[in-house]
Design a protein around this motif. Structure first.
Motif, short mmCIF file in Angstrom:
data_model
loop_
_atom_site.label_atom_id
_atom_site.label_comp_id
_atom_site.label_asym_id
_atom_site.label_seq_id
_atom_site.Cartn_x
_atom_site.Cartn_y
_atom_site.Cartn_z
N TRP A 216 20.41 46.08 -15.22
CA TRP A 216 19.42 45.77 -16.26
C TRP A 216 18.97 44.32 -16.20
O TRP A 216 17.84 44.00 -16.63
CB TRP A 216 19.97 46.15 -17.63
CG TRP A 216 19.98 47.64 -17.78
CD1 TRP A 216 21.05 48.47 -17.68
CD2 TRP A 216 18.84 48.48 -18.00
NE1 TRP A 216 20.66 49.79 -17.82
CE2 TRP A 216 19.30 49.82 -18.03
CE3 TRP A 216 17.48 48.24 -18.17
CZ2 TRP A 216 18.45 50.90 -18.22
CZ3 TRP A 216 16.62 49.32 -18.36
CH2 TRP A 216 17.10 50.63 -18.39
N ALA A 217 19.78 43.41 -15.65
CA ALA A 217 19.29 42.05 -15.42
C ALA A 217 18.19 42.07 -14.37
O ALA A 217 17.17 41.37 -14.49
CB ALA A 217 20.45 41.16 -14.98
N THR A 218 18.38 42.87 -13.33
CA THR A 218 17.34 43.03 -12.31
C THR A 218 16.09 43.65 -12.92
O THR A 218 14.96 43.20 -12.67
CB THR A 218 17.85 43.89 -11.15
OG1 THR A 218 18.96 43.26 -10.54
CG2 THR A 218 16.76 44.11 -10.11
N ALA A 219 16.28 44.70 -13.73
CA ALA A 219 15.13 45.36 -14.37
C ALA A 219 14.35 44.39 -15.25
O ALA A 219 13.11 44.43 -15.30
CB ALA A 219 15.61 46.55 -15.19
N ALA A 220 15.06 43.50 -15.94
CA ALA A 220 14.40 42.53 -16.81
C ALA A 220 13.50 41.59 -16.01
O ALA A 220 12.39 41.25 -16.43
CB ALA A 220 15.44 41.72 -17.57
N VAL A 221 13.98 41.18 -14.84
CA VAL A 221 13.19 40.29 -13.98
C VAL A 221 11.95 41.02 -13.47
O VAL A 221 10.84 40.47 -13.46
CB VAL A 221 14.04 39.77 -12.81
CG1 VAL A 221 13.18 38.94 -11.85
CG2 VAL A 221 15.19 38.92 -13.34
N VAL A 222 12.12 42.25 -13.05
CA VAL A 222 10.99 43.03 -12.51
C VAL A 222 9.96 43.32 -13.60
O VAL A 222 8.75 43.23 -13.37
CB VAL A 222 11.50 44.33 -11.87
CG1 VAL A 222 10.33 45.25 -11.51
CG2 VAL A 222 12.34 44.02 -10.62
N ALA A 223 10.43 43.68 -14.79
CA ALA A 223 9.49 44.00 -15.88
C ALA A 223 8.66 42.79 -16.28
O ALA A 223 7.51 42.93 -16.72
CB ALA A 223 10.26 44.52 -17.08
N GLY A 224 9.23 41.60 -16.15
CA GLY A 224 8.49 40.39 -16.48
C GLY A 224 8.71 39.94 -17.91
O GLY A 224 9.28 40.66 -18.74
N PRO A 225 8.25 38.75 -18.24
CA PRO A 225 8.55 38.15 -19.54
C PRO A 225 7.81 38.77 -20.71
O PRO A 225 8.19 38.56 -21.87
CB PRO A 225 8.14 36.69 -19.36
CG PRO A 225 7.07 36.73 -18.31
CD PRO A 225 7.49 37.82 -17.36
N ASP A 226 6.76 39.54 -20.44
CA ASP A 226 5.96 40.09 -21.53
C ASP A 226 6.30 41.52 -21.88
O ASP A 226 5.73 42.09 -22.82
CB ASP A 226 4.47 39.99 -21.17
CG ASP A 226 4.02 38.56 -20.94
OD1 ASP A 226 4.40 37.70 -21.75
OD2 ASP A 226 3.31 38.31 -19.94
N ASP A 227 7.21 42.15 -21.13
CA ASP A 227 7.52 43.56 -21.34
C ASP A 227 9.01 43.73 -21.61
O ASP A 227 9.83 43.61 -20.70
CB ASP A 227 7.12 44.37 -20.10
CG ASP A 227 7.50 45.84 -20.22
OD1 ASP A 227 7.84 46.28 -21.35
OD2 ASP A 227 7.46 46.55 -19.20
N LEU A 228 9.35 44.02 -22.87
CA LEU A 228 10.72 44.39 -23.21
C LEU A 228 10.78 45.85 -23.67
O LEU A 228 11.74 46.25 -24.35
CB LEU A 228 11.28 43.48 -24.30
CG LEU A 228 11.69 42.05 -23.93
CD1 LEU A 228 12.46 41.41 -25.06
CD2 LEU A 228 12.52 42.01 -22.66
N GLY A 229 9.78 46.63 -23.28
CA GLY A 229 9.76 48.03 -23.68
C GLY A 229 10.94 48.82 -23.14
O GLY A 229 11.30 49.86 -23.69
N TRP A 230 11.56 48.31 -22.10
CA TRP A 230 12.67 49.02 -21.45
C TRP A 230 14.00 48.86 -22.18
O TRP A 230 14.95 49.59 -21.90
CB TRP A 230 12.84 48.49 -20.03
CG TRP A 230 12.94 46.99 -19.96
CD1 TRP A 230 11.92 46.10 -19.80
CD2 TRP A 230 14.14 46.21 -20.12
NE1 TRP A 230 12.39 44.81 -19.84
CE2 TRP A 230 13.75 44.86 -20.03
CE3 TRP A 230 15.47 46.53 -20.31
CZ2 TRP A 230 14.67 43.81 -20.14
CZ3 TRP A 230 16.39 45.49 -20.42
CH2 TRP A 230 15.98 44.15 -20.33
N ILE A 231 14.12 47.92 -23.13
CA ILE A 231 15.43 47.63 -23.71
C ILE A 231 15.98 48.82 -24.50
O ILE A 231 17.20 48.95 -24.64
CB ILE A 231 15.42 46.36 -24.58
CG1 ILE A 231 14.48 46.51 -25.78
CG2 ILE A 231 15.07 45.14 -23.75
CD1 ILE A 231 14.55 45.33 -26.75
N SER A 232 15.11 49.71 -24.98
CA SER A 232 15.60 50.87 -25.71
C SER A 232 16.33 51.84 -24.79
O SER A 232 17.10 52.68 -25.26
CB SER A 232 14.43 51.59 -26.40
OG SER A 232 13.50 52.05 -25.44
#
Length: 264
Positions: A216-232
């Motif tokens: 999920w740290a990798t996913a956070a980098v790929v998603a970028g700073p403006d997208d936290l839609g994945w945290i759910s």
């Protein structure tokens, strides 16, 4: 009050410094056995999965010289875990972005967590041992003896100023993983486009499992700073994301809890 003694052993494996830590009164022979077992298994994992060793199972598979069924059983285990991670992250993480199986972004966290649970966690049942853990280039799997007056305090540094701590994460039993561009540049590929992921200087994720936190740290980098839609979808995690422009976003168990704007 006297702080318990910390025993530390360090080795260079998987291209990074890996340190084993045991806090308290541990028998020297028990510490030596656990440390040697951790390092030996991590070297074996490096031999199987290294993208830099011509004789690794992964590169032999990429060249068509070895079938997965004939490789180390670890390869099939990691491939299955990577497939689940790809589905869970909606493709933000994948081990197949280049067209061949390359679990480089997963295997270090998996291997470190594996040896920690096998060889370090049991030490917390030994008389006099307060805590045990392992640090692999800043990614940690940590354990504390039940009832012990001990908490691991993990510092999160400012990627723009490594002398400054922006948060301290208390951990008794769990894992912390950090990814981003601050130290190694844009080395993480966005599998959706095949280009380096940019915009996130660092993403730090805490979880019960280092393999899970690392994904999920990798996913956070790929998603970028403006997208936290994945945290759910990330389950029971907490995290701190620092954007290249200085913005800080924090979340806890699927809910964003703080946004700090970049300094003017």
């Amino acid at each position: 009050m006297t702080r318990p003694r910390r025993h530390v052993e360090v080795a260079q494996i998987m291209g990074t410094a890996i340190s084993v830590h045991v806090v308290g009164d541990v028998e020297p022979a028990a510490f030596a056995r656990a440390t040697a077992a951790c390092f030996d298994e991590l070297r074996e994992a490096d031999h199987v999965f290294s993208p830099y060793r011509d004789d690794s199972d992964i590169l032999r598979m990429a060249r068509g010289e070895l079938a997965m069924k004939d490789a180390s059983p670890w390869v099939a285990e990691v491939a299955e875990a990577c497939a689940h991670a790809s589905a869970d992250t909606g493709g933000l993480f994948t081990a197949w972005w280049s067209g061949v199986f390359d679990p480089t972004g997963y295997v270090k966290g998996w291997a470190v967590e594996r040896v920690a649970r096998r060889h370090l966690a049991p030490l917390t049942a030994e008389r006099g041992v307060v805590a045990a853990g392992i640090n692999a280039g800043g990614d940690l799997q940590l354990f504390t003896t039940p009832g012990a007056d001990w908490t691991w305090n993990v510092a999160v540094v400012d990627p723009a100023d490594r002398s400054r701590v922006i948060a301290t994460i208390p951990v008794r039993d769990g894992a912390v993983a950090t990814s981003g561009t601050a130290e190694r540049g844009a080395h993480i590929v966005d599998p959706r486009c095949g280009l380096p992921a940019t915009g996130v200087a660092s993403a730090t994720v805490t979880s019960a499992s280092l393999a899970h936190a690392d994904v999920w740290a990798t996913a956070a980098v790929v998603a970028g700073p403006d997208d936290l839609g994945w945290i759910s979808r990330a389950g029971l995690t907490a995290g701190i994301l620092v954007a290249d422009d200085g913005r800080v976003r924090r979340w806890l168990d699927g809910v964003e809890v703080e946004i700090v704007a970049a300094a003017e």
